[in-house]
Scaffold this motif. Structure first.
Motif, PDB file in Angstrom:
ATOM      1  N   ASP A 294      21.551 -22.020  -6.427  1.00 36.19           N
ATOM      2  CA  ASP A 294      20.421 -22.084  -7.005  1.00 36.19           C
ATOM      3  C   ASP A 294      19.708 -23.524  -6.600  1.00 36.19           C
ATOM      4  O   ASP A 294      20.409 -24.433  -6.358  1.00 36.19           O
ATOM      5  N   VAL A 307      12.833 -24.330 -12.148  1.00 40.47           N
ATOM      6  CA  VAL A 307      13.594 -23.520 -11.343  1.00 40.47           C
ATOM      7  C   VAL A 307      12.814 -23.055 -10.040  1.00 40.47           C
ATOM      8  O   VAL A 307      11.705 -22.763 -10.232  1.00 40.47           O
ATOM      9  N   PRO A 309      13.054 -19.987  -7.838  1.00 41.22           N
ATOM     10  CA  PRO A 309      13.999 -18.879  -7.890  1.00 41.22           C
ATOM     11  C   PRO A 309      14.010 -18.459  -6.269  1.00 41.22           C
ATOM     12  O   PRO A 309      14.914 -17.733  -5.850  1.00 41.22           O
ATOM     13  N   SER A 312      16.619 -20.247  -3.414  1.00 40.59           N
ATOM     14  CA  SER A 312      18.089 -20.298  -3.441  1.00 40.59           C
ATOM     15  C   SER A 312      18.661 -20.446  -2.191  1.00 40.59           C
ATOM     16  O   SER A 312      18.196 -19.993  -1.018  1.00 40.59           O
TER      17      SER A 312
END
Length: 397
Positions: A294, A307, A309, A312
């Protein structure tokens, strides 16, 4: 990055930031073997890959290395310095092996002004021979890698340290001997070649970070931020970060703020890292038997995690190496991809744009994309169409 850039038969250029794509070197020229524990730095045109470790090569790769006298002497470590031209997509092993240090695993590296700096590292078995020496390589001039002659309060020989250039100083934090773990802070005045002991951790102050290795450093204002890392059996939490105030010479422990939807990133060590402006990016790594893939961004101003996403890694890895260009393109090479098996190391190179670069940079990306697919797009023909040398030179160099 253009997400279709590497896929055969999909010829329409599309710019897709925050998405990793494979980088396929041009032709069949030599390229680095799969490895872990190496270091990667870059400037605006080239990547520089130093050292690394591979306990077992595949039969195909082993046959390619059998006739290499440098590998025969240094195995399972790679006594190598490679350069990858990002525009031409070509690897070249630089002919400076004789001047490279013997400590080739988990060194620390940084680059500024066309100079690559190497510090610390371990031989094999790990911890059997550690280093506190500093080497420099003049990327533009080429030639040998040269050791800096230093004096003063040198750090202990270790590996897994983190370094960062701040003005005329090279800061070095932490590391391990293989048995003891440190969070001491030293700095080297590159003008005088003199080391200074800036802070020695005693454990007396609750704000001091625990000793660790394979952590990373970021600079924001007057603070050095210590990101992740750990020991042989423990990874450091990212719910808080330690910051060292450069002027006041003291540690602080600062709470971070979670992503509203995804919470905090998991604790990790052996991760990839890059800083772009006020953003500190953490990619992949390892924690509690799990290989991570991640990607997260820490805003160093607000200390809020976000984050990413879509960003990754294409393959979860740890002990890989990352570097970000001044324009904002993050490259990742190698790493450990499996905990068991015969071929556990990766030799893959991928990249992701962390931002939307200038229009000129995107134009260069598009021209490179089409020029590689159509021989009619020669340098002279593109120049006759009005494309400036700043766009063409990096592609056709």
């Amino acid at each position: 990055m253009d997400g279709t850039d590497e896929e055969d038969g999909m010829d329409v250029f599309r710019f897709c930031p925050l998405s990793f794509a494979e980088v396929r070197p041009r032709g069949r020229q030599a390229r680095p073997m799969p490895r872990s524990g190496h270091r990667l730095v870059c400037d605006g045109s080239d990547l520089y890959l130093f050292g690394g470790f591979c306990p077992r090569l595949s039969p195909q790769h082993a046959s390619q290395m059998d006739a290499d006298p440098v590998w025969a002497e240094s195995r399972p470590l790679f006594k190598e310095l490679w350069r990858f031209n990002m525009a031409a997509r070509e690897w070249r092993r630089l002919p400076c092996e004789a001047s490279l240090p013997r400590e080739l695993a988990s060194s620390a590296a940084c680059m500024r002004g066309g100079v690559v700096f190497l510090f610390g590292g371990s031989g094999f078995p790990f911890g059997s021979a550690c280093s506190n020496r500093v080497f420099r390589y003049e990327a533009r001039a080429g030639g040998e890698v040269r050791e800096l002659q230093t004096s003063g309060a040198r750090p202990r020989p270790m590996y897994g340290q983190a370094v960062l250039l701040v003005g005329p100083h090279l800061y070095a934090v932490g590391g391990t001997t293989g048995f003891e773990f440190s969070s001491d802070v030293h700095r080297l005045d590159l003008r005088a070649g003199r080391w200074e002991e800036v802070y020695v951790s005693t454990g007396a102050a609750p704000e001091e970070p625990s000793g660790r290795y394979r952590h990373e450093l970021a600079l924001h204002g007057e603070r050095l931020f210590l990101i992740g890392g750990g020991t042989g059996d423990r990874a450091c939490s990212l719910k808080s970060v330690h910051a060292f105030h450069l002027r006041e010479r003291r540690w602080e422990r600062l709470a971070t703020h979670e992503d509203d939807a995804w919470g905090f990133p998991s604790s990790r060590r052996y991760h990839g890292f890059a800083q772009l402006g006020a953003g500190a990016y953490v990619v992949g790594g390892f924690d509690r038997g799990q290989i991570l893939g991640d990607a997260w961004r820490l805003d160093l101003g607000s200390l809020r995690w976000s984050v990413l996403p879509s960003c990754s890694l294409r393959q979860s890895v740890y002990f890989h190496a990352t570097a970000v260009t001044p324009a904002g393109c993050l490259y990742s090479f190698g790493g450990v991809k499996a905990l068991e098996g015969d071929c556990t190391r990766s030799g893959g190179l991928c990249r992701a744009w962390l931002c939307v670069p200038s229009l000129e940079e995107m134009c260069r990306e598009a021209v490179r994309h089409y020029a590689r697919r159509c021989p009619l797009f020669s340098r002279d023909r593109l120049a006759s169409c009005g494309l400036p040398p700043t766009v063409l030179a990096p592609i056709f160099s």
